[in-house]
Design a protein around this motif. Sequence first.
Motif, PDB file in Angstrom:
ATOM      1  N   GLY A  40       0.629  -1.337   0.208  1.00  0.00           N
ATOM      2  CA  GLY A  40       0.034  -0.071   0.109  1.00  0.00           C
ATOM      3  C   GLY A  40       0.789   1.277  -0.070  1.00  0.00           C
ATOM      4  N   ARG A  41       2.136   1.019  -0.314  1.00  0.00           N
ATOM      5  CA  ARG A  41       2.775   2.557  -0.315  1.00  0.00           C
ATOM      6  C   ARG A  41       2.658   3.028  -1.664  1.00  0.00           C
ATOM      7  NH1 ARG A  41       8.655   0.255   1.324  1.00  0.00           N
ATOM      8  NH2 ARG A  41       8.126  -1.170  -0.413  1.00  0.00           N
ATOM      9  N   LEU A  42       2.923   4.457  -1.915  1.00  0.00           N
ATOM     10  CA  LEU A  42       2.437   5.087  -3.004  1.00  0.00           C
ATOM     11  C   LEU A  42       3.865   5.375  -3.871  1.00  0.00           C
ATOM     12  CD1 LEU A  42       0.644   6.737  -4.694  1.00  0.00           C
ATOM     13  CD2 LEU A  42       1.023   8.800  -3.427  1.00  0.00           C
ATOM     14  N   LEU A  43       3.998   5.090  -5.072  1.00  0.00           N
ATOM     15  CA  LEU A  43       4.982   5.572  -5.739  1.00  0.00           C
ATOM     16  C   LEU A  43       5.231   7.136  -5.833  1.00  0.00           C
ATOM     17  CD1 LEU A  43       7.589   4.504  -7.458  1.00  0.00           C
ATOM     18  CD2 LEU A  43       5.618   4.518  -9.439  1.00  0.00           C
ATOM     19  N   LEU A  44       6.258   7.586  -5.410  1.00  0.00           N
ATOM     20  CA  LEU A  44       6.483   9.029  -5.991  1.00  0.00           C
ATOM     21  C   LEU A  44       7.916   9.284  -6.746  1.00  0.00           C
ATOM     22  CD1 LEU A  44       5.574  10.801  -2.592  1.00  0.00           C
ATOM     23  CD2 LEU A  44       4.098  10.457  -4.647  1.00  0.00           C
ATOM     24  N   VAL A  45       8.105  10.249  -7.101  1.00  0.00           N
ATOM     25  CA  VAL A  45       9.349  10.677  -7.799  1.00  0.00           C
ATOM     26  C   VAL A  45       9.615  12.119  -7.372  1.00  0.00           C
ATOM     27  CG1 VAL A  45       9.077   9.263  -9.967  1.00  0.00           C
ATOM     28  CG2 VAL A  45       8.543  11.581  -9.998  1.00  0.00           C
ATOM     29  N   ARG A  46      11.214  12.300  -7.264  1.00  0.00           N
ATOM     30  CA  ARG A  46      11.542  13.633  -6.724  1.00  0.00           C
ATOM     31  C   ARG A  46      12.036  14.046  -8.303  1.00  0.00           C
ATOM     32  NH1 ARG A  46      16.976  15.297  -5.096  1.00  0.00           N
ATOM     33  NH2 ARG A  46      17.358  13.061  -4.658  1.00  0.00           N
ATOM     34  N   ARG A  47      11.334  15.479  -8.645  1.00  0.00           N
ATOM     35  CA  ARG A  47      11.213  15.952  -9.906  1.00  0.00           C
ATOM     36  C   ARG A  47      12.828  16.545 -10.007  1.00  0.00           C
ATOM     37  NH1 ARG A  47       7.390  16.392 -12.783  1.00  0.00           N
ATOM     38  NH2 ARG A  47       8.325  18.248 -13.963  1.00  0.00           N
ATOM     39  N   ALA A  48      13.487  16.333 -11.180  1.00  0.00           N
ATOM     40  CA  ALA A  48      14.898  16.800 -11.379  1.00  0.00           C
ATOM     41  C   ALA A  48      14.820  18.037 -12.078  1.00  0.00           C
ATOM     42  CB  ALA A  48      15.478  15.622 -12.284  1.00  0.00           C
ATOM     43  N   ASN A  49      13.593  18.297 -12.911  1.00  0.00           N
ATOM     44  CA  ASN A  49      13.608  19.537 -13.583  1.00  0.00           C
ATOM     45  C   ASN A  49      12.227  20.365 -13.130  1.00  0.00           C
ATOM     46  OD1 ASN A  49      15.657  18.792 -15.395  1.00  0.00           O
ATOM     47  ND2 ASN A  49      14.331  17.303 -16.093  1.00  0.00           N
ATOM     48  N   ASP A  50      12.439  21.619 -13.393  1.00  0.00           N
ATOM     49  CA  ASP A  50      11.279  22.574 -13.244  1.00  0.00           C
ATOM     50  C   ASP A  50      10.063  22.169 -14.408  1.00  0.00           C
ATOM     51  OD1 ASP A  50      12.040  24.196 -11.216  1.00  0.00           O
ATOM     52  OD2 ASP A  50      13.201  25.266 -12.623  1.00  0.00           O
ATOM     53  N   PRO A  51       8.833  22.152 -13.803  1.00  0.00           N
ATOM     54  CA  PRO A  51       8.482  23.040 -12.642  1.00  0.00           C
ATOM     55  C   PRO A  51       8.488  21.660 -11.363  1.00  0.00           C
ATOM     56  CG  PRO A  51       6.630  22.200 -13.863  1.00  0.00           C
ATOM     57  CD  PRO A  51       7.753  22.019 -14.565  1.00  0.00           C
ATOM     58  N   GLY A  52       8.918  22.464 -10.323  1.00  0.00           N
ATOM     59  CA  GLY A  52       8.821  21.297  -9.243  1.00  0.00           C
ATOM     60  C   GLY A  52      10.027  20.970  -8.853  1.00  0.00           C
ATOM     61  N   ARG A  53      11.272  21.157  -9.314  1.00  0.00           N
ATOM     62  CA  ARG A  53      12.658  20.753  -9.251  1.00  0.00           C
ATOM     63  C   ARG A  53      12.774  20.478  -7.547  1.00  0.00           C
ATOM     64  NH1 ARG A  53      17.859  22.496 -12.213  1.00  0.00           N
ATOM     65  NH2 ARG A  53      15.808  23.204 -13.616  1.00  0.00           N
ATOM     66  N   GLY A  54      12.980  19.328  -7.403  1.00  0.00           N
ATOM     67  CA  GLY A  54      13.489  18.851  -6.135  1.00  0.00           C
ATOM     68  C   GLY A  54      12.359  18.362  -5.441  1.00  0.00           C
ATOM     69  N   LEU A  55      11.019  18.743  -5.710  1.00  0.00           N
ATOM     70  CA  LEU A  55      10.048  18.194  -5.033  1.00  0.00           C
ATOM     71  C   LEU A  55       9.428  17.098  -5.323  1.00  0.00           C
ATOM     72  CD1 LEU A  55       7.983  21.722  -5.189  1.00  0.00           C
ATOM     73  CD2 LEU A  55       9.483  20.702  -3.222  1.00  0.00           C
ATOM     74  N   TRP A  56       8.639  16.426  -4.646  1.00  0.00           N
ATOM     75  CA  TRP A  56       8.109  15.216  -5.048  1.00  0.00           C
ATOM     76  C   TRP A  56       6.673  15.207  -5.451  1.00  0.00           C
ATOM     77  CZ3 TRP A  56      10.742  10.538  -3.922  1.00  0.00           C
ATOM     78  CH2 TRP A  56      12.055  10.561  -3.477  1.00  0.00           C
ATOM     79  N   SER A  57       6.496  14.083  -6.447  1.00  0.00           N
ATOM     80  CA  SER A  57       4.982  14.083  -6.966  1.00  0.00           C
ATOM     81  C   SER A  57       4.758  12.754  -7.621  1.00  0.00           C
ATOM     82  CB  SER A  57       5.045  14.912  -8.035  1.00  0.00           C
ATOM     83  OG  SER A  57       3.719  15.093  -8.836  1.00  0.00           O
ATOM     84  N   VAL A  58       3.603  12.360  -8.003  1.00  0.00           N
ATOM     85  CA  VAL A  58       3.528  11.267  -8.442  1.00  0.00           C
ATOM     86  C   VAL A  58       4.200  11.259 -10.049  1.00  0.00           C
ATOM     87  CG1 VAL A  58       1.193  10.648  -7.646  1.00  0.00           C
ATOM     88  CG2 VAL A  58       1.295  11.871  -9.940  1.00  0.00           C
TER      89      VAL A  58
END
Length: 135
Positions: A20-38
Amino acid sequence: MTDSSRHVACVGGIVYDPVGRLLLVRRANDPGRGLWSVPGGRVEPGEDDHTAVVRELFEETGLTVRPGALAGVVVRGPFHIADYHCELAPSSIAVPRPGDDAADARFVDLAAFARLPLVDGLTEVLRGWDALPRS
């Protein structure tokens, strides 16, 4: 009402591991560089959403998924993002590995999710879709 010709079509995948853990990625590029998202990205010309989800998730995480129902749509600036519930394909690797536009990729439980720097609005959107981590 949004004019889709003014928006960039994008897709994302909501994927859980067997616990039940959710897959996330840390964004390498803008928009949102360095932030986590699906994980997800732009729909390429000639692709349908499901094809784009499979390609984007493989490029960003190395995982093979089977897209299912639409979870919901988010408009962020010029991006019109259709997020789909996805299942891991039986033949997929078990551990995500970052690639393409991802600086990191991992499955996270609810406690880890709450500690990560997330893209704006992600928690609220996922909560509204009943798509937060399940463990």
